[in-house]
Motif scaffolding. Structure first.
Motif, PDB file in Angstrom:
ATOM      1  N   LEU A  74       0.819  -1.203   0.000  1.00  0.00           N
ATOM      2  CA  LEU A  74       0.000   0.000   0.000  1.00  0.00           C
ATOM      3  C   LEU A  74       0.858   1.261   0.000  1.00  0.00           C
ATOM      4  O   LEU A  74       0.592   2.217  -0.737  1.00  0.00           O
ATOM      5  N   SER A  75       1.910   1.256   0.829  1.00  0.00           N
ATOM      6  CA  SER A  75       2.727   2.469   0.982  1.00  0.00           C
ATOM      7  C   SER A  75       3.454   2.848  -0.299  1.00  0.00           C
ATOM      8  O   SER A  75       3.716   4.024  -0.543  1.00  0.00           O
ATOM      9  N   THR A  76       3.782   1.859  -1.131  1.00  0.00           N
ATOM     10  CA  THR A  76       4.500   2.165  -2.370  1.00  0.00           C
ATOM     11  C   THR A  76       3.619   2.898  -3.383  1.00  0.00           C
ATOM     12  O   THR A  76       4.128   3.423  -4.374  1.00  0.00           O
ATOM     13  N   SER A  77       2.299   2.936  -3.125  1.00  0.00           N
ATOM     14  CA  SER A  77       1.417   3.655  -4.048  1.00  0.00           C
ATOM     15  C   SER A  77       1.426   5.154  -3.796  1.00  0.00           C
ATOM     16  O   SER A  77       0.873   5.930  -4.579  1.00  0.00           O
ATOM     17  N   MET A  94       1.927   4.665   6.536  1.00  0.00           N
ATOM     18  CA  MET A  94       2.141   4.748   5.096  1.00  0.00           C
ATOM     19  C   MET A  94       3.502   5.306   4.686  1.00  0.00           C
ATOM     20  O   MET A  94       3.925   5.139   3.543  1.00  0.00           O
ATOM     21  N   CYS A  95       4.179   5.959   5.604  1.00  0.00           N
ATOM     22  CA  CYS A  95       5.535   6.468   5.320  1.00  0.00           C
ATOM     23  C   CYS A  95       6.488   5.871   6.349  1.00  0.00           C
ATOM     24  O   CYS A  95       6.872   6.540   7.316  1.00  0.00           O
ATOM     25  N   PRO A  96       6.838   4.598   6.199  1.00  0.00           N
ATOM     26  CA  PRO A  96       7.700   3.934   7.194  1.00  0.00           C
ATOM     27  C   PRO A  96       9.058   4.613   7.283  1.00  0.00           C
ATOM     28  O   PRO A  96       9.552   5.195   6.309  1.00  0.00           O
ATOM     29  N   SER A  97       9.652   4.556   8.454  1.00  0.00           N
ATOM     30  CA  SER A  97      10.966   5.163   8.643  1.00  0.00           C
ATOM     31  C   SER A  97      12.017   4.444   7.807  1.00  0.00           C
ATOM     32  O   SER A  97      11.819   3.302   7.379  1.00  0.00           O
ATOM     33  N   ALA A  98      13.119   5.150   7.591  1.00  0.00           N
ATOM     34  CA  ALA A  98      14.217   4.550   6.830  1.00  0.00           C
ATOM     35  C   ALA A  98      14.714   3.283   7.513  1.00  0.00           C
ATOM     36  O   ALA A  98      15.066   2.299   6.857  1.00  0.00           O
ATOM     37  N   GLU A  99      14.729   3.298   8.858  1.00  0.00           N
ATOM     38  CA  GLU A  99      15.183   2.114   9.600  1.00  0.00           C
ATOM     39  C   GLU A  99      14.287   0.905   9.303  1.00  0.00           C
ATOM     40  O   GLU A  99      14.765  -0.218   9.150  1.00  0.00           O
ATOM     41  N   THR A 100      12.974   1.166   9.250  1.00  0.00           N
ATOM     42  CA  THR A 100      12.032   0.088   8.961  1.00  0.00           C
ATOM     43  C   THR A 100      12.258  -0.474   7.570  1.00  0.00           C
ATOM     44  O   THR A 100      12.233  -1.691   7.352  1.00  0.00           O
ATOM     45  N   VAL A 101      12.491   0.413   6.618  1.00  0.00           N
ATOM     46  CA  VAL A 101      12.721  -0.011   5.233  1.00  0.00           C
ATOM     47  C   VAL A 101      13.977  -0.870   5.149  1.00  0.00           C
ATOM     48  O   VAL A 101      13.989  -1.931   4.510  1.00  0.00           O
ATOM     49  N   ILE A 130      28.775   2.118  -5.244  1.00  0.00           N
ATOM     50  CA  ILE A 130      27.473   2.094  -5.911  1.00  0.00           C
ATOM     51  C   ILE A 130      26.896   3.506  -5.916  1.00  0.00           C
ATOM     52  O   ILE A 130      26.760   4.135  -4.854  1.00  0.00           O
ATOM     53  N   SER A 131      26.575   3.989  -7.091  1.00  0.00           N
ATOM     54  CA  SER A 131      25.931   5.299  -7.207  1.00  0.00           C
ATOM     55  C   SER A 131      24.421   5.110  -7.139  1.00  0.00           C
ATOM     56  O   SER A 131      23.908   3.989  -7.257  1.00  0.00           O
ATOM     57  N   ARG A 132      23.687   6.205  -6.947  1.00  0.00           N
ATOM     58  CA  ARG A 132      22.231   6.131  -6.962  1.00  0.00           C
ATOM     59  C   ARG A 132      21.727   5.568  -8.289  1.00  0.00           C
ATOM     60  O   ARG A 132      20.785   4.786  -8.329  1.00  0.00           O
ATOM     61  N   GLN A 133      22.369   5.996  -9.350  1.00  0.00           N
ATOM     62  CA  GLN A 133      21.955   5.550 -10.687  1.00  0.00           C
ATOM     63  C   GLN A 133      22.118   4.040 -10.831  1.00  0.00           C
ATOM     64  O   GLN A 133      21.243   3.351 -11.357  1.00  0.00           O
ATOM     65  N   GLU A 134      23.259   3.503 -10.348  1.00  0.00           N
ATOM     66  CA  GLU A 134      23.487   2.064 -10.428  1.00  0.00           C
ATOM     67  C   GLU A 134      22.465   1.296  -9.600  1.00  0.00           C
ATOM     68  O   GLU A 134      21.938   0.266 -10.030  1.00  0.00           O
ATOM     69  N   MET A 135      22.183   1.838  -8.400  1.00  0.00           N
ATOM     70  CA  MET A 135      21.250   1.127  -7.519  1.00  0.00           C
ATOM     71  C   MET A 135      19.834   1.142  -8.092  1.00  0.00           C
ATOM     72  O   MET A 135      19.130   0.124  -8.077  1.00  0.00           O
ATOM     73  N   THR A 136      19.426   2.274  -8.618  1.00  0.00           N
ATOM     74  CA  THR A 136      18.089   2.375  -9.210  1.00  0.00           C
ATOM     75  C   THR A 136      17.989   1.493 -10.454  1.00  0.00           C
ATOM     76  O   THR A 136      16.999   0.788 -10.661  1.00  0.00           O
ATOM     77  N   GLY A 137      19.049   1.525 -11.262  1.00  0.00           N
ATOM     78  CA  GLY A 137      19.056   0.761 -12.508  1.00  0.00           C
ATOM     79  C   GLY A 137      19.140  -0.735 -12.307  1.00  0.00           C
ATOM     80  O   GLY A 137      18.816  -1.513 -13.218  1.00  0.00           O
ATOM     81  N   SER A 138      19.558  -1.179 -11.111  1.00  0.00           N
ATOM     82  CA  SER A 138      19.694  -2.621 -10.864  1.00  0.00           C
ATOM     83  C   SER A 138      18.343  -3.323 -10.808  1.00  0.00           C
ATOM     84  O   SER A 138      18.239  -4.534 -11.016  1.00  0.00           O
ATOM     85  N   GLY A 139      17.292  -2.568 -10.496  1.00  0.00           N
ATOM     86  CA  GLY A 139      15.959  -3.156 -10.395  1.00  0.00           C
ATOM     87  C   GLY A 139      15.725  -3.915  -9.108  1.00  0.00           C
ATOM     88  O   GLY A 139      14.661  -4.496  -8.903  1.00  0.00           O
ATOM     89  N   LYS A 140      16.720  -3.908  -8.188  1.00  0.00           N
ATOM     90  CA  LYS A 140      16.577  -4.662  -6.939  1.00  0.00           C
ATOM     91  C   LYS A 140      15.769  -3.896  -5.890  1.00  0.00           C
ATOM     92  O   LYS A 140      15.196  -4.486  -4.986  1.00  0.00           O
ATOM     93  N   TYR A 141      15.769  -2.553  -5.982  1.00  0.00           N
ATOM     94  CA  TYR A 141      15.133  -1.732  -4.949  1.00  0.00           C
ATOM     95  C   TYR A 141      14.243  -0.669  -5.579  1.00  0.00           C
ATOM     96  O   TYR A 141      14.561  -0.127  -6.644  1.00  0.00           O
ATOM     97  N   ASN A 142      13.140  -0.335  -4.895  1.00  0.00           N
ATOM     98  CA  ASN A 142      12.296   0.750  -5.370  1.00  0.00           C
ATOM     99  C   ASN A 142      12.853   2.083  -4.876  1.00  0.00           C
ATOM    100  O   ASN A 142      13.829   2.125  -4.113  1.00  0.00           O
ATOM    101  N   SER A 143      12.246   3.183  -5.274  1.00  0.00           N
ATOM    102  CA  SER A 143      12.790   4.511  -4.944  1.00  0.00           C
ATOM    103  C   SER A 143      12.828   4.751  -3.440  1.00  0.00           C
ATOM    104  O   SER A 143      13.780   5.358  -2.917  1.00  0.00           O
ATOM    105  N   GLN A 144      11.799   4.272  -2.724  1.00  0.00           N
ATOM    106  CA  GLN A 144      11.769   4.423  -1.272  1.00  0.00           C
ATOM    107  C   GLN A 144      12.955   3.703  -0.625  1.00  0.00           C
ATOM    108  O   GLN A 144      13.602   4.228   0.291  1.00  0.00           O
ATOM    109  N   GLU A 145      13.252   2.513  -1.116  1.00  0.00           N
ATOM    110  CA  GLU A 145      14.363   1.728  -0.571  1.00  0.00           C
ATOM    111  C   GLU A 145      15.716   2.357  -0.907  1.00  0.00           C
ATOM    112  O   GLU A 145      16.625   2.387  -0.069  1.00  0.00           O
ATOM    113  N   VAL A 146      15.846   2.870  -2.127  1.00  0.00           N
ATOM    114  CA  VAL A 146      17.103   3.536  -2.518  1.00  0.00           C
ATOM    115  C   VAL A 146      17.355   4.749  -1.627  1.00  0.00           C
ATOM    116  O   VAL A 146      18.472   4.972  -1.141  1.00  0.00           O
TER     117      VAL A 146
END
Length: 638
Positions: free
Chosen positions: A412-415, A478-485, A514-530
């Motif tokens: 839900l939160s990712t929406s 709906m906006c979990p803390s970074a620690e939770t993520v 690892i740059s932000r671009q590499e992490m986002t482009g890897s497809g392993k994590y969504n924007s919230q996780e990055v």
């Protein structure tokens, strides 16, 4: 083996024709679900007055070819007509791919009606030169005709002729008969020496050197071995594939010990020569003292799992790791006590004796209605205390004990793109405009929340337990803390090696960061996780995540291990001096054994973490430059 053959022979003697076999299958299949369970077979055989319970149990073990806990008609017929089963096995070897199977089906289907009749199958087998009795021929047909409609269609033919994972793995095991064979095979297959076998490495190993495995078989082996589905087969997975009883034996052996103190006491008893390590003979004696009987191959397998560093002995630390269930195993056992979120919340309130909305370790240990031992409490806090404050709030406890709730919230939160989206959603849901959302409002909204989603949102969000969510509570969910993520992400990784592999796969340009671009482009994590990874992981603030930052973020064990080492070092000179102290044999390299005996009392997991970070060339040792790079990262970067 003789007793097994005797039981099966005796069983077969009662059913000499295919019709008798089919009738017997229906007789044992009491609930008519198309399968015979162990209970059904044992009850039926014992009640006949011809077999003991042990004999019935043996018959089931032999008949349940794929090990799924049930016997279908094909398995039952193969038990009764072994020659038919052998013919089918020989036929399977003629097919290199699914296309081969389909082409053969079409050639056997003489009248082109999309199915193979008994006479068509008989003609095909006869043409192959096989000489079978009528009953054996009938056996083959019954094995193939799963729905028993008198014909074998293409799907049934594929099922009969395409090797099952069990077939393929059995073939694979037959090539590696001893644990030494298995160990050598793992080292050979792991061509890049990273401690795991990926699909391409397994393909290269099994399609060359006379191994003669088809790609179809290789895929079946890989899928059976890769238990955690991370795309690689580590050493423990490989051992358990080749000796499937290994994992069960470890669990059985572990069950004798209630806590780490008992494990340590057992180690001292088993260490008959008092040298601080168990050799294979001592471990075998220890296992047999449990009252269970173990085959040599099983003892070898357990020894291989325990001897992590491959030095031919199991140290105290290795024995503790082997015998102590992991935190995740302890937690899995505890979760079985909870059927729903309500059970979890009720337990939380029962333990929270001071009613401050937080659980301390002391409250958990002393709670009257919920008995937890120290090992369980430690596991709960290791995995559940996300913000590291030494206490568990309701959200942490629910997320730990009933993960489906947090999974629902995560989806839900990712929406929501940002906090403004969350606030806008709150206003829409607060139909009566009283500043809070009830379950009824949420259920009747146009968002079409499921009952499970509503229960999860209120369980985690309704902090004051008043039956409604105010704006702050809704935002908190709906906006979990970074620690939770980060806590959620870190649960994807089982060990330090997996973290290191993940880092290397994301670091596309291989610059060690690892740059932000590499992490986002890897497809392993969504924007919230990055965002969470860079917020908490980029310790030096350079806008990138290096290996130490990545592993330290995802693994508390790794961070603690490095911190413990760094306490003794304040500059490069001291780092070099510490290296010389640990390097006992003076060969210019630190081995795992030297690290283990350096006096700093590192656990096996901590040593794994240090080597994951320090052993950059993956040669199994750490040289002085690698050591300095870990101890004084700022110096090594300049």
């Amino acid at each position: 083996m003789d007793s097994k053959s005797g039981v099966v022979g005796k069983f077969r003697s009662f059913y000499s024709t295919i019709e008798q076999v089919k009738a017997a299958f229906l007789q044992y299949d009491i609930n008519r679900d198309g399968n015979i369970s162990r209970q059904e077979l044992e009850d039926g055989m014992v009640q006949s007055g011809q077999f003991s319970l042990d004999e019935a149990s043996t018959a089931f073990d032999i008949a349940d070819i794929n090990g799924d806990g049930e016997i279908d008609i094909a398995e039952f017929v193969q038990l009764m007509f072994p020659n038919a089963a052998e013919i089918i096995s020989q036929m399977k070897r003629n097919f290199q791919s699914i296309d081969d199977v389909v082409n053969t089906f079409n050639s056997w289907d003489l009248d082109r009606d999309g199915s193979i009749s008994f006479s068509e199958l008989q003609a095909a087998v006869s043409k192959s030169g096989q000489k079978l009795s009528e009953e054996e021929m009938n056996g083959i047909f019954v094995i193939g005709d799963v729905d028993q409609n008198g014909e074998i269609d293409l799907d049934e033919f594929k099922r009969m002729m395409i090797p099952t994972a069990y077939d393929v793995v059995s073939k694979f095991r037959s090539v590696h008969k001893t644990t030494k064979d298995v160990q050598m095979a793992f080292k050979k297959f792991d061509s890049n020496n990273d401690g795991a076998i990926d699909r391409s490495e397994l393909t290269n190993a099994l399609s060359s050197g006379g191994m003669n495995f088809t790609q179809q078989e290789i895929d079946a082996i890989f899928n059976a071995a890769d238990v955690d589905k991370d795309g690689q087969v580590d050493y423990e997975e490989f051992i358990c594939l080749m000796c499937p009883s290994a994992a069960a034996i470890v669990c059985k052996f572990r069950s004798q010990y209630k806590n780490i103190d008992e494990v340590k006491a057992a180690f001292k008893r088993f260490d008959s020569n008092g040298d601080g390590a168990l050799d294979k003979k001592e471990l075998a004696a220890a296992m047999k003292s449990s009252g269970q009987s173990y085959a040599d191959v099983e003892i070898d397998a357990i020894f291989s799992l325990g001897d992590v560093d491959g030095d031919g002995e199991v140290s105290l630390e290795e024995f503790v790791d082997l015998m102590s269930p992991s935190s995740s195993e302890v937690l899995a056992k505890l979760r079985k006590n909870f059927k729903n979120i309500g059970d979890v919340k009720a337990t939380f309130k029962k333990i929270d004796t001071d009613n401050d909305g937080l659980l301390s370790k002391q409250e958990m240990l002393s709670s009257s209605g919920c008995k937890y031992d120290s090992e369980e409490v430690n596991a709960i806090f290791i995995l559940g205390d996300i913000n590291g404050d030494g206490q568990l709030d309701m959200g942490e406890f629910i997320g730990l004990m009933f993960p489906p709730a947090t999974e629902v919230i995560y989806k839900l939160s990712t929406s929501f793109g940002n906090i403004e989206d969350v606030k806008a959603a709150f206003k829409l849901l607060d139909v009566d405009g009283d500043g809070s959302i009830t379950k009824e409002e949420m259920a009747s909204s146009g968002h079409k929340f499921s009952q499970e989603q509503i229960e999860s949102i209120f369980a985690l969000g309704d902090v004051n337990d008043d039956g409604a969510l105010d704006l702050d509570e809704f935002i908190g969910v709906m906006c979990p803390s970074a620690e939770t993520v980060i806590s959620r992400i870190s649960q994807k990784y089982n060990n330090i090696n997996e973290l290191k592999k993940a880092f290397m796969s994301i670091d596309i340009d291989h610059d060690g960061k690892i740059s932000r671009q590499e992490m986002t482009g890897s497809g392993k994590y969504n924007s919230q996780e990055v965002d969470a990874i860079f917020l908490l992981g980029d310790v030096d603030g350079d806008g990138e995540i290096d290996l130490e930052e990545f592993i330290g973020l995802m693994s508390a064990t790794a961070a603690e291990a490095i911190a413990k080492l760094k306490k003794a070092v304040s500059n490069i000179s001291e780092a070099q001096q510490l290296f010389k102290i640990i390097d006992k044999d003076g060969d210019g390299m630190i081995s795992m054994e030297e690290m283990r005996n350096c006096g700093l009392q590192f656990s096996a997991n901590e040593i794994d973490a240090i080597f994951a970070l320090g052993d950059t060339n993956n040669d199994g040792e750490i040289d002085v430059s690698e050591f300095v790079a870990v101890m004084c990262p700022s110096v090594s970067k300049n």
